[in-house]
Write a protein that holds these residues in place. Structure first.
Motif, PDB file in Angstrom:
ATOM      1  N   HIS A 124      -0.445   4.786   7.170  1.00  0.00           N
ATOM      2  CA  HIS A 124       0.498   4.615   6.123  1.00  0.00           C
ATOM      3  C   HIS A 124       1.418   6.101   5.750  1.00  0.00           C
ATOM      4  N   LEU A 152      -6.935   2.725  -3.492  1.00  0.00           N
ATOM      5  CA  LEU A 152      -6.493   1.917  -2.599  1.00  0.00           C
ATOM      6  C   LEU A 152      -7.827   1.007  -1.929  1.00  0.00           C
ATOM      7  N   ASN A 206       0.757  -1.313  -0.094  1.00  0.00           N
ATOM      8  CA  ASN A 206      -0.021   0.116   0.216  1.00  0.00           C
ATOM      9  C   ASN A 206       0.679   1.141   0.067  1.00  0.00           C
ATOM     10  N   ARG A 207       1.836   1.196   0.803  1.00  0.00           N
ATOM     11  CA  ARG A 207       2.796   2.378   0.736  1.00  0.00           C
ATOM     12  C   ARG A 207       3.531   2.678  -0.605  1.00  0.00           C
ATOM     13  N   ILE A 261      -8.451   0.516   1.243  1.00  0.00           N
ATOM     14  CA  ILE A 261      -8.282   0.607   2.657  1.00  0.00           C
ATOM     15  C   ILE A 261      -8.975   1.907   2.928  1.00  0.00           C
ATOM     16  N   THR A 292       2.265   1.969  -3.169  1.00  0.00           N
ATOM     17  CA  THR A 292       1.302   2.557  -4.304  1.00  0.00           C
ATOM     18  C   THR A 292       0.967   3.714  -4.013  1.00  0.00           C
TER      19      THR A 292
END
Length: 70
Positions: free
Chosen positions: A50, A40, A18-19, A42, A21
């Motif tokens: 993040h 994302l 995720n980070r 999330i 991205t």
């Protein structure tokens, strides 16, 4: 903080998909959290977590305007 400690923080930050991205999305410039969340899968609290890690290790800069962080 030693150079090795700084490097360890950076490596920890980039070892999450995720980070990575988020970093890719921010390459073209500042983005609203709502735009990041669209890309994302999330929630907002997870995005904030993040972003804090990315800011704390120095990979992302932020500035505060009122209650907003850019």
């Amino acid at each position: 903080m030693t150079e090795n400690e700084k490097n360890a923080r950076i490596f920890k930050a980039v070892c999450d998909a995720n980070r990575l991205t988020i970093l890719g999305l921010l390459q073209s410039g500042e983005k609203c959290a709502c735009k990041l969340l669209e890309e994302l899968n999330i929630g907002q609290p997870t995005l904030s977590h993040h972003m804090k890690i990315l800011v704390d290790c120095g990979l992302v800069n932020d500035c505060k305007e009122g209650k907003w962080h850019h």
